[in-house]
Design an enzyme around this catalytic site. Structure first.
Site, mmCIF file in Angstrom:
data_model
loop_
_atom_site.group_PDB
_atom_site.id
_atom_site.type_symbol
_atom_site.label_atom_id
_atom_site.label_comp_id
_atom_site.label_asym_id
_atom_site.label_seq_id
_atom_site.Cartn_x
_atom_site.Cartn_y
_atom_site.Cartn_z
ATOM 1 N N ASP A 123 0.837 -1.204 0.000
ATOM 2 C CA ASP A 123 0.000 0.000 0.000
ATOM 3 C C ASP A 123 0.870 1.252 0.000
ATOM 4 O O ASP A 123 0.621 2.206 -0.750
ATOM 5 C CB ASP A 123 -0.913 -0.019 1.226
ATOM 6 C CG ASP A 123 -1.737 1.253 1.361
ATOM 7 O OD1 ASP A 123 -2.507 1.567 0.446
ATOM 8 O OD2 ASP A 123 -1.577 1.942 2.390
ATOM 9 N N GLU A 153 -2.173 -5.425 -3.347
ATOM 10 C CA GLU A 153 -1.209 -4.653 -2.566
ATOM 11 C C GLU A 153 -0.112 -5.558 -2.010
ATOM 12 O O GLU A 153 1.067 -5.182 -1.986
ATOM 13 C CB GLU A 153 -1.921 -3.905 -1.436
ATOM 14 C CG GLU A 153 -2.768 -2.746 -1.937
ATOM 15 C CD GLU A 153 -3.493 -2.019 -0.813
ATOM 16 O OE1 GLU A 153 -3.845 -0.850 -1.020
ATOM 17 O OE2 GLU A 153 -3.715 -2.625 0.264
#
Length: 248
Positions: A63, A135
């Protein structure tokens, strides 16, 4: 778990080596299959298998890496945009719906390892699981090849998302862009109807967008804003196609 049931579930999963090869082509770096296997391990699977390591740490890392790469790109490619506009531009790119779409392009759902409950409820197709796994995969590529490899992967899979975000205009979010379009077409202001479901610790939201008396789009997400944005995107694309056809 019976061996037959385990076999049926495992048959749905493609070999990690297949994904490692795809990611190597996209990133230009050799992928550690043990790290990638962890990135594909959902916490539901980890819980059912003695609490083995799962993908949330790599998801956390990915992320942040994704945010840095996209922010760097926008900063250099759009020198005239103010901070607020850059933030909106980034939000139009780095969100669960966009990441889930990219994950589907890579067919991540066929690689992810899920617990029985998530498997039987269609977890391989859930936006939230696909986005989180994407992610984690980005985090894995970063661990294997650093920022250059992660940057290569992100641009290879997300440049179409970045290009699509550029269509959103000054608002740089789907709700604002939809309102601008309905105003231009003299259709009035869109309204949103929200429904929520699930326990307090794991709620999900669905939204429908109404223009005039017609429902033009629906969406879902972890919060009201995400659901509304998804519904607004569907409605914007429908109206844009209608406007383009009328002007052809």
């Amino acid at each position: 778990m019976s061996s037959s049931r385990r076999s049926r579930r495992d048959a749905e999963q493609r070999p990690v080596a297949d994904l490692a090869q795809i990611l190597q082509q996209q990133s230009g770096t050799v992928i550690d299959e043990s790290l990638l296997s962890r990135a594909l391990t959902h916490r539901s699977y980890a819980y059912e298998n003695g609490g083995i390591p799962h993908n949330e740490r790599q998801e956390f890392l990915g992320d942040s890496v994704l945010g840095v790469v996209v922010t760097d790109h926008l900063y250099h490619q759009h020198p005239d945009l103010a901070e607020g506009q850059l933030a909106k531009f980034r939000a139009a790119i780095v969100n669960s719906r966009a990441l889930a779409g990219v994950a589907r392009e890579l067919d991540l759902g066929s690689f992810v390892m899920l617990g029985r409950g998530e498997t039987t409820t269609g977890g391989r197709g859930k936006d939230s699981i696909l986005a989180d796994t994407m992610e984690a995969v980005i985090g894995t590529v970063y661990l294997c090849g650093g920022i250059p490899a992660a940057t290569a992967l992100i641009h290879n899979v997300m440049d179409p998302v970045i290009a699509a975000a550029a269509e959103l205009g000054a608002g740089l979010d789907w709700k604002t862009s939809l309102q601008e379009l309905t105003s231009t077409m003299a259709l009035g202001v869109p309204s949103y109807q929200i429904e929520e479901s699930g326990p307090d610790h794991d709620k999900s939201f669905s939204a429908r967008v109404i223009v005039g008396e017609q429902e033009l789009g629906s969406g879902s997400g972890r919060n009201k804003k995400a659901a509304e944005q998804q519904a607004a995107e569907v409605a914007w694309r429908a109206l844009k196609s209608r406007a383009d056809a009328a002007g052809a």
